[in-house]
Design an enzyme around this catalytic site. Structure first.
Site, short mmCIF file in Angstrom:
data_model
loop_
_atom_site.label_atom_id
_atom_site.label_comp_id
_atom_site.label_asym_id
_atom_site.label_seq_id
_atom_site.Cartn_x
_atom_site.Cartn_y
_atom_site.Cartn_z
N HIS A 1 33.24 7.20 -90.01
CA HIS A 1 31.79 8.05 -90.44
C HIS A 1 30.56 7.14 -89.94
O HIS A 1 30.90 6.43 -88.72
CB HIS A 1 31.45 8.31 -91.52
CG HIS A 1 30.79 9.54 -92.21
ND1 HIS A 1 29.83 9.32 -90.51
CD2 HIS A 1 30.35 9.74 -93.25
CE1 HIS A 1 29.00 10.40 -91.08
NE2 HIS A 1 28.93 10.16 -92.89
N HIS B 1 34.04 13.48 -81.89
CA HIS B 1 33.74 14.32 -82.89
C HIS B 1 33.99 15.03 -83.27
O HIS B 1 35.54 15.84 -82.25
CB HIS B 1 31.89 13.98 -82.06
CG HIS B 1 31.00 14.80 -83.12
ND1 HIS B 1 30.97 15.63 -83.80
CD2 HIS B 1 30.59 13.64 -84.11
CE1 HIS B 1 30.10 15.59 -84.72
NE2 HIS B 1 29.80 14.18 -84.39
N ASP C 1 27.36 6.75 -82.28
CA ASP C 1 27.66 5.18 -82.94
C ASP C 1 28.12 4.78 -81.67
O ASP C 1 28.14 3.34 -81.88
CB ASP C 1 29.06 5.08 -83.67
CG ASP C 1 28.27 6.07 -84.99
OD1 ASP C 1 29.56 6.85 -85.62
OD2 ASP C 1 27.47 5.46 -85.39
#
Ligand code: SDX
Length: 429
Positions: free
Chosen positions: A268, A307, A363
């Site tokens: 995460h 994702h 990210d």
């Protein structure tokens, strides 16, 4: 075609049932009527990791994973990131509408007035080892702030909820900067109300002997954009945690400690730190093919890729990529972006990643910008948490005021022993 209804035939009994379809869903509880006998509990749904389960109704954030759409309260993320400040977007997420000039000014004044940390929280930080991970310090200190504001337990009082919401948004940058300064054994820098929300964070992070910190406007704007992009993302792991812990009527500090803990995981929010470690491990563009092979052989993941919702591209990653070029005009080029871009190029042509619809997520590039700006990798997830506090609180407020919501308590499929008799110690092998 008939109305929104599902007709189910239970082949075990030959019986037929009709279940209402609403908003593209059926209520799981409507399946309980499907039984094989009067004492049968009835059917449940089984959905590990909630791959296909809606847990709530929400009007805050909309994502279309196939089209790469992300909207906060209906506004496309590209428009908000291109024109708003982070506090302006925070107001939108919490209140549902963009503020006018007067509302924004009052909101900024109110938030910036609450940036100081209670001295007891500063002392709490002092007890950590010098090399304690900033996320762990953040998680623990956020929960401990529940003792500083015990009135926050009265979660049914809207005015009290709003007061705690403002405190948490305002104090997160201060707490985050203090976690960083503690690592380096540096004195804490107090907030400076003359500065914007984001410039003040940079002040508390990086001011040394100068009497007044002056943030580079390009870097301050880039960080503000990154904060906007990370502010909310509907029912992700940490937001679901905030809602679940909050559903027991725990106060917002304790709920947020839990949400921040969920964010810290490498799958995460912890991924941005892992991406930098991965790029350092790869070391050069020439080493990429060998690394990709190890991933395809099942030895580790391509961090920053993939994702649960986005299956074509993460719109945030595209904005971050552009922001990197602006940051580099000030900080100088971060050569790691070359490795990242080549990694992305190769991965997007490789059948393994194409078949699994794996693309760069939020990210993948953010850590490269953070590192170029002077942040250490172990602070990257803290930088994710600072803005996500707004999303967690907007979702918490929505949960607390949703008449359909109650304490979160999933069921299970029991796979253990049937009843068996107790075995006294002397008879145990
Ligand atoms: C965030 O939910 C949100 O909205 C989160 C977030 C937010 O704003 O709150 O967007 C922020 O958390 C972004 C994600 C950051 N995490 C990472 O970058 C870690 C690397 N990514 C993965 O671990 C993974 O892609 C997840 C966790 C992001 C999503 O996992 P899923 O949806 O459960 O997918 P999966 O693990 O079932 O993967 C499906 C397949 C598997 O292969 P097979 O078993 O089918 O052969 O894809 C493979 C996985 O092994 N796979 C990857 C991969 N991600 C998935 N293979 C290599 N590298 C990867 N990164």
């Amino acid at each position: 075609m008939s109305e929104n209804r599902l007709t189910i035939t239970d082949e075990r009994t030959g019986k037929q049932y009709q279940v209402q379809i609403q908003d593209g869903t059926i209520r799981a509880n409507d399946l309980r009527q499907i039984k094989v006998s009067a004492d049968d509990f009835g059917l449940m749904t089984y959905d590990p990791a909630y791959l296909n389960t809606a847990s709530c109704r929400s009007s805050i954030t909309y994502i279309d994973g196939d089209k790469g759409i992300l909207r906060y309260r209906g506004y496309p993320i590209e428009q908000l990131a291109g024109t708003c400040t982070f506090l302006e977007v925070a107001y939108l997420l919490l209140n549902g509408e963009l503020p006018n000039q007067e509302q924004l000014a009052a909101w900024e004044t109110r938030v910036l007035r609450h940036t100081m940390l209670h001295e007891t929280s500063k002392k709490f930080l002092e007890n950590f080892r010098y090399d304690a991970h900033p996320m762990t310090m953040l998680i623990s200190t956020l929960a401990a702030m529940s003792t500083v504001y015990p009135e926050s337990k009265n979660i049914h009082d809207a005015t009290n909820r709003q007061k705690q919401t403002i405190r948490l948004i305002a104090k997160m940058p201060t707490l985050s900067a203090y976690c960083y300064r503690h690592r380096l054994g540096l004195p804490y820098i107090y907030p400076d109300r003359d500065l914007s929300f984001t410039e003040n964070f940079m002040n508390m992070m990086w001011r040394f002997m100068e009497p007044k910190y002056v943030a580079n406007p390009i870097l301050a704007r880039a960080l503000d954009v990154l904060f906007i992009l990370h502010a909310d993302h509907e029912q992700n792991c940490s937001t679901s945690t905030m809602r679940s812990v909050g559903s027991s009527q725990a106060d917002p500090y304790l709920s947020m400690g839990a949400a921040t803990a969920a964010l810290s995981g490498p799958l995460h929010g912890g991924a941005n730190e892992e991406v930098l470690r991965m790029l350092d491990h790869i070391g050069s563009k020439e080493a990429i093919p060998a690394f990709i092979k190890t991933v395809k052989d099942g030895h580790g993941k391509l961090m920053g890729f993939g994702h649960r919702v986005y299956k074509n591209f993460d719109p945030r990653a595209q904005i971050i990529k552009k922001t990197a070029d602006e940051v580099f005009t000030v900080t100088g080029y971060n050569p790691k972006i070359e490795i990242a871009r080549e990694l992305e190029r190769i991965a997007l042509e490789d059948e393994y990643f194409i078949k699994r619809r794996l693309y760069p997520n939020v990210d993948f590039y953010s850590g490269i910008i953070y590192e170029a700006m002077g942040f250490r990798p172990d602070l990257f997830t803290v930088l994710f948490a600072i803005p996500r506090v707004v999303g967690w609180l907007a979702q918490w407020e929505e949960m607390v005021t949703d008449p359909e919501q109650k304490i979160s308590r999933p069921r299970q499929i029991y796979t253990g022993y049937d009843e068996r008799q107790f075995v006294p110690m002397e008879k145990r092998s």
